[in-house]
Scaffold this active site. Structure first.
Site, PDB file in Angstrom:
ATOM      1  CB  CYS A 135      94.055  25.745  37.948  1.00  0.00           C
ATOM      2  SG  CYS A 135      92.783  24.642  38.566  1.00  0.00           S
ATOM      3  CG  HIS A 186      96.890  26.121  41.736  1.00  0.00           C
ATOM      4  ND1 HIS A 186      96.179  27.152  41.175  1.00  0.00           N
ATOM      5  CD2 HIS A 186      96.044  25.075  41.793  1.00  0.00           C
ATOM      6  CE1 HIS A 186      94.951  26.744  40.917  1.00  0.00           C
ATOM      7  NE2 HIS A 186      94.832  25.482  41.270  1.00  0.00           N
ATOM      8  NE  ARG A 246      85.115  23.724  34.013  1.00  0.00           N
ATOM      9  CZ  ARG A 246      84.013  24.273  34.524  1.00  0.00           C
ATOM     10  NH1 ARG A 246      82.930  24.376  33.793  1.00  0.00           N
ATOM     11  NH2 ARG A 246      84.008  24.707  35.759  1.00  0.00           N
ATOM     12  NE  ARG A 267      86.164  22.228  42.391  1.00  0.00           N
ATOM     13  CZ  ARG A 267      84.973  21.754  42.028  1.00  0.00           C
ATOM     14  NH1 ARG A 267      84.397  20.812  42.720  1.00  0.00           N
ATOM     15  NH2 ARG A 267      84.353  22.250  40.993  1.00  0.00           N
ATOM     16  N   GLY A 285      91.104  29.766  40.084  1.00  0.00           N
ATOM     17  CA  GLY A 285      89.866  30.282  40.648  1.00  0.00           C
ATOM     18  C   GLY A 285      88.759  29.496  39.971  1.00  0.00           C
ATOM     19  CD  GLU A 286      85.102  27.154  40.207  1.00  0.00           C
ATOM     20  OE1 GLU A 286      85.779  26.365  40.892  1.00  0.00           O
ATOM     21  OE2 GLU A 286      84.605  26.826  39.117  1.00  0.00           O
ATOM     22  CB  SER A 287      87.232  28.292  34.316  1.00  0.00           C
ATOM     23  OG  SER A 287      86.325  27.214  34.436  1.00  0.00           O
ATOM     24  CD  GLU A 344      98.608  29.816  41.697  1.00  0.00           C
ATOM     25  OE1 GLU A 344      99.444  29.248  40.971  1.00  0.00           O
ATOM     26  OE2 GLU A 344      97.380  29.584  41.646  1.00  0.00           O
TER      27      GLU A 344
END
Lengths: 290, 190
Positions: free
Chosen positions: B78, B170, B105, B135, B46-48, B172
């Protein structure tokens, strides 16, 4: 289905449970990132201002978008006019993470949307119902959002579109196999995608809410109605205290099912953006595109 | 076995499905009170920055850090890898800061540079494993106690340090549950 398209749908999956905020400069982008936005939408004027000023609304200046890309580490999105594939080529050339083919800008083509399969970068498109969503996905969209009615601060149209989408999906899911081709015809949607919805009971891509979300309660409402995340346009930077409101909306999307938390988040946010009644609008953006 | 998935933002249900598929009980974690019942926790993609800020704002950062430092197995995919890292090369922020790795990152660039591939990772499972990079970050330095599980084009993209597992990619998002089984093994061995 190409590998690139899969990766683009995957990026949309990473945005789920998040808030994508409209920003008009690097400073606002930093405020959005600090508030916890999962992405920002770079544009020159927020929808409320486009509505007020009138005239033709176009893709933003690439220099302004690049300044925003340099200011934040989260994904940066930007809008192109419906059907304006050259604006899309320009955004792809500057390395945008997501393109929104948006009804908020003045359409460039009365008949056709962009052929999104011709691009490596992902597209998000607005939809009012399942047929429209599947037409955009058929053209290559990697993510869908409700159209709502941008720049109004009025959530009613987003609710209508999300409920309509859910109803349509339920109908396709519960239909018999022999009904699917007739449903494809009725919805004006590609047969293989109707079949996907029938088998899976959901869209093949992530579905966010957009268009009129102004409060934490609005955001949580859309999540409880089945959205996987929200776009907030004018609602943040047209409000009295953008930082605080942005933070509260981010948390409301995570805790959308927790009324006590939502009550806490809704306290003392200052003035919300002033809203517009839908039936007083001169033009409904949601009617742009087909 | 209860495997938590930090439920703030990102690819949560994708992990939930895999955890359920291997016969463990997935728990979406949004409150600190949920931590004691867990046998392991997944920090999803997701977004860290979003997850990091929510960890701080909700008061979950300290209890989660304490739980993992106390031995709770944790797997970051990620963005989750960024949350676990002690050092970020291109960001002054630090989150849980538990794993002795330095992470860059958005190391591969923007979305246009996202890619997928497959490799063998003998430590984790047999056969080719599908890897999806969105990303993605990668690890630029590993401390002495860190075991490198996978290198891709010279960059470390999977590593383990005791009860900590980090992947740039990922699992998942794929049909393979090999990594989820590997992590469940770490939880069982606790």
């Amino acid at each position: 289905m190409t590998k690139k398209y899969e990766l683009n749908k995957n990026l949309a999956q990473m945005l789920k449970g998040g808030v994508i905020m409209d920003v008009t400069n690097a400073e606002q982008a930093k405020i959005a990132e600090a508030a916890g936005a999962c992405a920002v939408m770079a544009l020159e004027r927020v929808p409320a201002d486009i509505r007020r000023d009138g005239g033709v609304a176009r893709m933003s200046d690439p220099a302004m978008i690049k300044a925003i890309q340099a200011a934040v580490s989260i994904p940066v999105m930007a809008k192109v006019r419906i059907g304006h594939f050259v604006e899309a080529q320009i955004l792809e050339a500057i390395g945008i993470d997501f393109i929104d083919e948006s009804e908020v800008l003045t359409p460039a083509d009365e008949a056709f949307h962009v052929d999104k399969t011709a691009f490596k970068v992902p597209f998000v498109c607005g939809a009012r119902n399942l047929g429209e969503a599947l037409r955009r996905i058929g053209e290559g969209a990697a993510m869908i959002r409700t159209k709502g009615e941008a720049g109004t601060g009025n959530v009613v149209e987003a609710v209508t579109h999300m409920r309509r989408m859910t109803d349509d999906i339920r109908r396709v899911k519960n239909a018999g196999a022999e009904e699917l081709m007739s449903l494809a015809k009725e919805f004006g949607a590609p047969f293989d995608l109707i079949k996907y919805v029938h088998e899976n009971g959901k869209l093949p891509v992530v579905n966010f809410a957009a268009g009129g979300i102004a409060t934490p309660a609005d955001a949580a409402l859309m999540m409880q109605l089945g959205s996987e995340g929200v776009f907030v346009g004018s609602g943040i930077f047209k409000s009295g205290n953008p930082e605080k409101r942005a933070r509260a909306i981010v948390q409301a999307v995570t805790y959308y099912n927790d009324p006590a938390k939502l009550a806490e988040l809704s306290e003392n946010l200052g003035e919300a953006m002033s809203g517009l009644e839908i039936n007083t609008l001169e033009s409904k953006y949601a009617e742009r595109g087909w | 076995m209860k495997i938590g998935i930090l439920g703030f933002q990102g690819a949560i249900i994708e992990h939930e499905r895999h955890v359920a598929a291997i016969g463990a009980e997935p728990v979406i974690v949004r409150y600190r009170e949920q931590l004691p019942e867990l046998d392991g926790i997944i920090l999803p993609g997701g977004e860290s920055t979003t997850m990091g800020k929510l960890l701080n704002r909700t008061g979950m950062m300290e209890p989660l850090r304490d739980a993992i430092a106390g031995g709770l197995p944790a797997w970051g995919t990620c963005a989750g890898m960024i949350l676990l890292a002690k050092r970020l090369e291109n960001d002054p922020a630090r989150y849980l800061a538990l794993m002795d790795i330095t992470v860059r990152r958005n190391a591969y660039g923007r979305q246009i540079d996202s890619f997928s591939t497959s490799v063998e990772i003998p430590e984790v499972g047999t056969g080719q494993l599908p890897l999806v990079f969105i990303r993605a970050p990668y690890i630029t330095e590993t401390g002495a106690g860190v075991q490198v599980l996978c290198r891709l084009d010279g960059h470390v993209v999977a590593a383990r340090e005791g009860n900590l597992l980090a992947t740039s990619f990922h699992p998942e998002l794929t049909d393979s549950d090999v990594f989820h089984r590997y992590f469940a093994g770490m939880c069982a061995a606790r």
